[in-house]
Design a protein around this motif. Sequence first.
Motif, mmCIF file in Angstrom:
data_model
loop_
_atom_site.group_PDB
_atom_site.id
_atom_site.type_symbol
_atom_site.label_atom_id
_atom_site.label_comp_id
_atom_site.label_asym_id
_atom_site.label_seq_id
_atom_site.Cartn_x
_atom_site.Cartn_y
_atom_site.Cartn_z
ATOM 1 N N ALA A 389 19.487 -0.286 14.834
ATOM 2 C CA ALA A 389 18.204 -0.599 15.468
ATOM 3 C C ALA A 389 17.323 -1.343 14.470
ATOM 4 O O ALA A 389 17.475 -1.186 13.263
ATOM 5 C CB ALA A 389 17.516 0.683 15.931
ATOM 6 N N PRO A 390 16.402 -2.177 14.955
ATOM 7 C CA PRO A 390 15.520 -2.911 14.030
ATOM 8 C C PRO A 390 14.720 -1.946 13.169
ATOM 9 O O PRO A 390 14.105 -1.017 13.677
ATOM 10 C CB PRO A 390 14.602 -3.706 14.973
ATOM 11 N N ALA A 391 14.736 -2.168 11.858
ATOM 12 C CA ALA A 391 13.956 -1.328 10.949
ATOM 13 C C ALA A 391 12.503 -1.791 10.961
ATOM 14 O O ALA A 391 12.230 -2.988 10.989
ATOM 15 C CB ALA A 391 14.526 -1.407 9.538
ATOM 16 N N PRO A 392 11.559 -0.876 10.972
ATOM 17 C CA PRO A 392 10.145 -1.273 11.014
ATOM 18 C C PRO A 392 9.700 -1.918 9.705
ATOM 19 O O PRO A 392 10.242 -1.633 8.641
ATOM 20 C CB PRO A 392 9.417 0.055 11.244
ATOM 21 N N GLN A 393 8.708 -2.802 9.791
ATOM 22 C CA GLN A 393 8.083 -3.390 8.610
ATOM 23 C C GLN A 393 6.790 -2.628 8.335
ATOM 24 O O GLN A 393 5.885 -2.614 9.165
ATOM 25 C CB GLN A 393 7.781 -4.874 8.856
ATOM 26 N N PHE A 394 6.722 -1.989 7.192
ATOM 27 C CA PHE A 394 5.565 -1.158 6.880
ATOM 28 C C PHE A 394 4.509 -1.945 6.105
ATOM 29 O O PHE A 394 4.822 -2.934 5.443
ATOM 30 C CB PHE A 394 6.000 0.065 6.069
ATOM 31 N N PRO A 395 3.241 -1.505 6.163
ATOM 32 C CA PRO A 395 2.194 -2.182 5.392
ATOM 33 C C PRO A 395 2.502 -2.141 3.896
ATOM 34 O O PRO A 395 3.079 -1.179 3.394
ATOM 35 C CB PRO A 395 0.936 -1.358 5.704
ATOM 36 N N THR A 396 2.119 -3.198 3.195
ATOM 37 C CA THR A 396 2.343 -3.290 1.757
ATOM 38 C C THR A 396 1.256 -2.523 1.003
ATOM 39 O O THR A 396 0.074 -2.724 1.255
ATOM 40 C CB THR A 396 2.317 -4.762 1.305
ATOM 41 N N PRO A 397 1.645 -1.629 0.093
ATOM 42 C CA PRO A 397 0.625 -0.926 -0.698
ATOM 43 C C PRO A 397 -0.097 -1.899 -1.622
ATOM 44 O O PRO A 397 0.547 -2.661 -2.349
ATOM 45 C CB PRO A 397 1.433 0.113 -1.490
ATOM 46 N N THR A 398 -1.430 -1.897 -1.584
ATOM 47 C CA THR A 398 -2.215 -2.866 -2.362
ATOM 48 C C THR A 398 -3.231 -2.209 -3.290
ATOM 49 O O THR A 398 -3.917 -2.904 -4.033
ATOM 50 C CB THR A 398 -2.972 -3.823 -1.417
ATOM 51 N N TYR A 399 -3.346 -0.889 -3.238
ATOM 52 C CA TYR A 399 -4.330 -0.187 -4.076
ATOM 53 C C TYR A 399 -3.570 0.640 -5.104
ATOM 54 O O TYR A 399 -2.805 1.540 -4.748
ATOM 55 C CB TYR A 399 -5.215 0.712 -3.216
ATOM 56 N N CYS A 426 6.622 5.513 3.322
ATOM 57 C CA CYS A 426 7.107 4.172 2.984
ATOM 58 C C CYS A 426 5.991 3.234 2.550
ATOM 59 O O CYS A 426 6.253 2.071 2.244
ATOM 60 C CB CYS A 426 7.846 3.569 4.181
ATOM 61 N N THR A 427 4.734 3.715 2.539
ATOM 62 C CA THR A 427 3.633 2.881 2.056
ATOM 63 C C THR A 427 3.179 3.323 0.667
ATOM 64 O O THR A 427 2.122 2.914 0.199
ATOM 65 C CB THR A 427 2.430 2.934 3.018
ATOM 66 N N LEU A 428 3.985 4.125 0.015
ATOM 67 C CA LEU A 428 3.689 4.601 -1.337
ATOM 68 C C LEU A 428 4.743 4.041 -2.286
ATOM 69 O O LEU A 428 5.936 4.051 -1.971
ATOM 70 C CB LEU A 428 3.717 6.132 -1.376
ATOM 71 N N SER A 429 4.314 3.512 -3.436
ATOM 72 C CA SER A 429 5.272 3.038 -4.438
ATOM 73 C C SER A 429 4.869 3.547 -5.814
ATOM 74 O O SER A 429 3.718 3.935 -6.045
ATOM 75 C CB SER A 429 5.360 1.506 -4.437
ATOM 76 N N TYR A 430 5.832 3.517 -6.718
ATOM 77 C CA TYR A 430 5.627 4.083 -8.056
ATOM 78 C C TYR A 430 6.460 3.296 -9.052
ATOM 79 O O TYR A 430 7.591 2.911 -8.769
ATOM 80 C CB TYR A 430 6.050 5.556 -8.041
ATOM 81 N N GLN A 431 5.874 3.029 -10.218
ATOM 82 C CA GLN A 431 6.637 2.386 -11.278
ATOM 83 C C GLN A 431 6.137 2.831 -12.636
ATOM 84 O O GLN A 431 4.965 3.181 -12.795
ATOM 85 C CB GLN A 431 6.544 0.856 -11.178
ATOM 86 N N MET A 432 7.033 2.812 -13.586
ATOM 87 C CA MET A 432 6.649 3.046 -14.971
ATOM 88 C C MET A 432 6.486 1.682 -15.608
ATOM 89 O O MET A 432 7.451 0.936 -15.746
ATOM 90 C CB MET A 432 7.730 3.850 -15.702
ATOM 91 N N ASN A 433 5.251 1.321 -15.955
ATOM 92 C CA ASN A 433 4.991 0.021 -16.565
ATOM 93 C C ASN A 433 5.236 0.132 -18.061
ATOM 94 O O ASN A 433 4.462 0.738 -18.792
ATOM 95 C CB ASN A 433 3.546 -0.417 -16.281
ATOM 96 N N THR A 434 6.349 -0.448 -18.498
ATOM 97 C CA THR A 434 6.744 -0.312 -19.904
ATOM 98 C C THR A 434 5.829 -1.100 -20.835
ATOM 99 O O THR A 434 5.786 -0.833 -22.035
ATOM 100 C CB THR A 434 8.191 -0.781 -20.095
ATOM 101 N N GLU A 435 5.107 -2.075 -20.300
ATOM 102 C CA GLU A 435 4.192 -2.864 -21.133
ATOM 103 C C GLU A 435 2.905 -2.098 -21.418
ATOM 104 O O GLU A 435 2.445 -2.019 -22.555
ATOM 105 C CB GLU A 435 3.846 -4.182 -20.447
ATOM 106 N N THR A 436 2.310 -1.549 -20.360
ATOM 107 C CA THR A 436 1.036 -0.840 -20.536
ATOM 108 C C THR A 436 1.242 0.637 -20.825
ATOM 109 O O THR A 436 0.269 1.359 -21.071
ATOM 110 C CB THR A 436 0.168 -0.989 -19.279
ATOM 111 N N LEU A 437 2.501 1.084 -20.762
ATOM 112 C CA LEU A 437 2.853 2.488 -21.016
ATOM 113 C C LEU A 437 2.150 3.422 -20.044
ATOM 114 O O LEU A 437 1.722 4.525 -20.405
ATOM 115 C CB LEU A 437 2.520 2.869 -22.463
#
Length: 692
Positions: A389-399, A426-437
């Motif tokens: 089935a078509p997968a939904p397109q979720f809003p992009t996290p911007t904050y 699916c509107t939540l993301s997480y990353q470890m920024n190795t530059e800014t630690l």
Amino acid sequence: MSFTKENVRNLLVAGHGGSGKTSLVEALVFATKGSDRLGRTDDGNTVCDFEPEEVRRKASLSLALASAEYSGTKLNLIDVPGLFDFELGIYEGLPAADGAVICISARDGLEVGSKKAYRMVHAAGKPAMFYVSKIDVENADFYKVFEELKSEFGPSVCPVMVPVEQAGGRIYINLIKMEAYSYVNGVPHTVPMPSFGHRLDGLVEAMSEAVAETDEELMEKFFSGEPFTQDELQRGVKAGIKSGSITPVFCGSSTKLDCIDAMLHYMKHLMPSPVEAGAVVGENADGEPVELACDEAGPLEVYVFKTVADPFVGKLSYVKVLSGVLKGDSAVVNARTGESERLGKLLFLQGKKQTDAPAIYAGDIGAITKLASAKTGDTLCAPGKVFKAPAPQFPTPTYSMALKVKQKGDEGKISGALSRLMEEDCTLSYQMNTETLQQVISGLGEQHLDVVVSKLKSKFGVEVELTVPRIPYRESLRKKVKKQGRHKKQSGGHGQFGDVWIEFEPTDSEELVFEEKVFGGAVPKNFFPAVEKGLQEAVAHGVLAGYPVVGLKATLLDGSYHPVDSNEQSFRMAAKLAYKAALPEAGPVLLEPIGTLRAVVPDSNTGDVMGEVNKRRGRVLGMSGAGDGMQLIEAEVPMSEMHDFTTFVRSLTRGQGSFTFDFVRYEQLPSQLEGKVIEEAKKFMDRSSDEE
């Protein structure tokens, strides 16, 4: 109890925050004895708002399911949040719904969230009905709301239930049955029809005209001046709903149960069953488009439209059975991964209450526990019958905000906890920024991340604090400089000796460019890699604020060595000394990241947005129409100016605007801003040293 496809209605209940969605669902469930009390959002005891954060905030924060069994039909009610920070719910629920009820407050009028919900439903090709709620509250004005609906959505808006204020109290008129009712504790009592004034005559005319548009015979009857029968009106409204030419308008009071009986009746008789909604178009194993009819006798195909990952009760997947019959022992394959999925228990949900389901038939909605790898948007298929089935397109996290754990020792818990939360959001993301630690989480707004922080504490026992993320600046140079680096150390026995002359100059390359032009063996070739390694380590930290250095070319020109004391370590250190001596004299500058902004906003807000872009040191590149009275503004803006742009756009456009922002390149930071950036970098490094 299991229901067949003809006797199921899957209805999204959506609208602006505070428009009465959850209260309507509560009333429908209570009126059909699906619960033993009529809860209130203000009291925190409704069926659908059961999460602790929802109770505390008195608002829906995530999609919830409830059902109302009425006259042999099961109404699956998909209650989704109206707050913009939690609009994930409508993106999850819409693919599972066959129609929608859009709520509007009679006091507050047609607000942005209800407009957006209607447009999303309409764009998905699904029928809708309007419910004007809170008819009984002070300053409620149904007729004002009706005119707003007509003005916004045109002649498709068709009145069915309308309120009339009389000396003896409020009555409601059913324009299909042409009957009037008063309500006592949710029980309708037929009362004499009032004499129609100009306003009611206009409503009757509007409904008759909308119905006439659905059928040629009805059109002829309308023009002949003959009134429609009740059956003709109901048939015409249903046909118009299916074709999208009619959106009926109902009204009532959920807290007093006024007109809830009518809502149940017309949800059953006007809204489509999964069969009437038509086939789902998806892809087969070869990626070719195929249609899937809703049929119990068809191959088993199950769509996962929401995932709940709870550390205490485990993973719960909300599903709609598109075809076939889902049983506890059904063999299924995940169309995305190609792997088999082992089913846990099958359930029907009434808010947080779970009831075992012996089977879930095509068209119905339920839940499955403990699906190991299934995600929101996945399709589970019978082996050899792949359908996606078509997968939904979720809003992009911007904050985005940087997070830091409050308790030492909790650092190891955070990534696992956030992985679980991202599994259900699916509107939540997480990353470890190795530059800014820094560990950075991104969502749809301040409230969204505030709720994430609360969940981390309540569900996973991790307390965090949020701060504005550091910007990953770069450093570069503008001048060519040649410097010596000489490393000499004697500590008994063999010493250390390395001596180099290196020329540093600007280049267009992002990475360090290293060359050697050594003549006569002044530096043996076997030490060249050590010199380059020392420089690679050095460019990780600039001389202004400690940011990585880019656009640097280093050419090894000369040097000297000792036959005994020289080694790779010595030349690595010598290269670093040359770098440290050269960079301060090479015209060092700070570079800032620039991103491309694509903002979609109402026509009336374009001037304000472009003005704001200019204030934020951005450059507007162009503007073009985006349909529905919206404009697309494209611009380039420094990343450091974009942190609160989400809040600005939402406030300015009252939730109608949206944007994406993607890194594109680095540019030199204006010199007047360098001091502040350098000072902030120094403070960050001092804090980091203190914490260590």
